[in-house]
Design a protein around this motif. Sequence first.
Motif, mmCIF file in Angstrom:
data_model
loop_
_atom_site.group_PDB
_atom_site.id
_atom_site.type_symbol
_atom_site.label_atom_id
_atom_site.label_comp_id
_atom_site.label_asym_id
_atom_site.label_seq_id
_atom_site.Cartn_x
_atom_site.Cartn_y
_atom_site.Cartn_z
ATOM 1 N N SER A 31 1.129 -1.180 0.050
ATOM 2 C CA SER A 31 -0.111 -0.195 0.120
ATOM 3 C C SER A 31 1.083 1.347 0.141
ATOM 4 C CB SER A 31 -1.049 -0.432 1.699
ATOM 5 O OG SER A 31 -0.740 0.170 1.925
ATOM 6 N N ILE A 32 0.184 2.753 -0.187
ATOM 7 C CA ILE A 32 1.029 3.802 0.365
ATOM 8 C C ILE A 32 1.823 4.319 1.152
ATOM 9 C CG2 ILE A 32 0.872 5.932 0.058
ATOM 10 C CD1 ILE A 32 -1.680 5.464 -1.825
ATOM 11 N N LEU A 33 3.185 4.148 1.143
ATOM 12 C CA LEU A 33 3.665 3.737 1.972
ATOM 13 C C LEU A 33 3.474 4.908 2.832
ATOM 14 C CD1 LEU A 33 6.118 2.020 2.758
ATOM 15 C CD2 LEU A 33 8.169 3.305 1.861
ATOM 16 N N GLY A 34 3.240 4.690 4.034
ATOM 17 C CA GLY A 34 2.855 5.839 5.240
ATOM 18 C C GLY A 34 2.479 5.805 5.883
ATOM 19 N N ILE A 35 1.169 4.847 5.423
ATOM 20 C CA ILE A 35 -0.772 5.498 5.532
ATOM 21 C C ILE A 35 -0.986 4.568 7.226
ATOM 22 C CG2 ILE A 35 -2.916 4.496 5.408
ATOM 23 C CD1 ILE A 35 -2.699 5.195 1.732
ATOM 24 N N HIS A 36 -0.597 3.610 7.074
ATOM 25 C CA HIS A 36 -0.633 2.556 8.461
ATOM 26 C C HIS A 36 0.283 3.353 9.617
ATOM 27 C CE1 HIS A 36 -2.318 -0.449 5.210
ATOM 28 N NE2 HIS A 36 -3.221 -1.038 6.406
ATOM 29 N N SER A 37 1.761 3.630 8.664
ATOM 30 C CA SER A 37 2.103 3.926 10.789
ATOM 31 C C SER A 37 1.541 5.185 10.349
ATOM 32 C CB SER A 37 3.566 4.552 9.610
ATOM 33 O OG SER A 37 3.975 3.105 8.905
ATOM 34 N N LEU A 38 1.489 6.158 9.880
ATOM 35 C CA LEU A 38 0.162 7.555 11.165
ATOM 36 C C LEU A 38 -0.688 6.428 11.625
ATOM 37 C CD1 LEU A 38 0.222 9.962 10.744
ATOM 38 C CD2 LEU A 38 -1.715 10.053 8.504
ATOM 39 N N ILE A 39 -1.545 6.006 10.738
ATOM 40 C CA ILE A 39 -2.664 5.188 11.340
ATOM 41 C C ILE A 39 -2.029 4.825 13.210
ATOM 42 C CG2 ILE A 39 -4.707 3.800 12.306
ATOM 43 C CD1 ILE A 39 -4.654 6.766 10.165
ATOM 44 N N PHE A 40 -1.464 3.858 13.156
ATOM 45 C CA PHE A 40 -1.061 3.814 13.861
ATOM 46 C C PHE A 40 0.006 3.550 15.153
ATOM 47 C CE2 PHE A 40 -0.523 -1.086 11.900
ATOM 48 C CZ PHE A 40 -1.719 -1.433 12.270
ATOM 49 N N SER A 41 0.653 5.244 14.428
ATOM 50 C CA SER A 41 1.447 5.877 15.800
ATOM 51 C C SER A 41 0.724 6.487 16.320
ATOM 52 C CB SER A 41 2.340 6.544 14.481
ATOM 53 O OG SER A 41 3.536 6.317 13.777
#
Length: 162
Positions: A72-82
Motif C-alpha cells: 500500500s501507499i507507504l506511511g498510511i498504516h504507520s501514521l494511523i498506528f502511531s
Amino acid sequence: MKANAIFQWLMITITFVIALVFEIMPWPTDFSGYRPAWLVLVLLYWVMAIPGRINIGIAFLAGLVWDLVLGSILGIHSLIFSVFAYLIAVNSMILRNLSLWQQSLLVILCVFLIRIAIFLLELFLHSAIFNSQEIAGAILSGVLWPWVFLILRGLRRKLSLR
C-alpha cells in the motif's frame, strides 16, 4: 543484564512476526473482510502492558512493515498506528484496569476506527471502496481479544518482560 534485554526484545519481536504471519495467512476472497486485526491486537497489548518500551516508534515501524507487506501507499498504516499507539499509551493505566469484556469493546471500537481512518486516507489519496465486512472483522478482533490478552500476558509474566 544486556543479554536479558536482547532476549526480551527478541521475544516481543517474535510476537509481532507471528501477528504478521497471521495477517498474511490466505483467506477466501469472499471472507477477507472478516480477517481479525492481529497486528493491532498485538500492538495494543504491548503498548498497554509496557508503554515505556513499546511506543509510537515501534508502532510506526510496525505500520511501515505492514505497508511494505501489503504494497500500500507507504506511511498510511504507520501514521494511523502511531496515533493509535499514542492514544493507548497515554491512557494505558486506565485501560489496564478495565475488565476483559470492557477491553474487548474498546478493541472493537479501536479496530473499527483504525479501518475507517485507513479507508478515509486511501479515499483521499486515490479511489477506495469500503468493504462492509470490515465491521465484522472488528467485532471478530474484539471477540479474540481475551485470548490474545491472556496468551501475551502469560508470556510476559513467564519471561519477565518489562
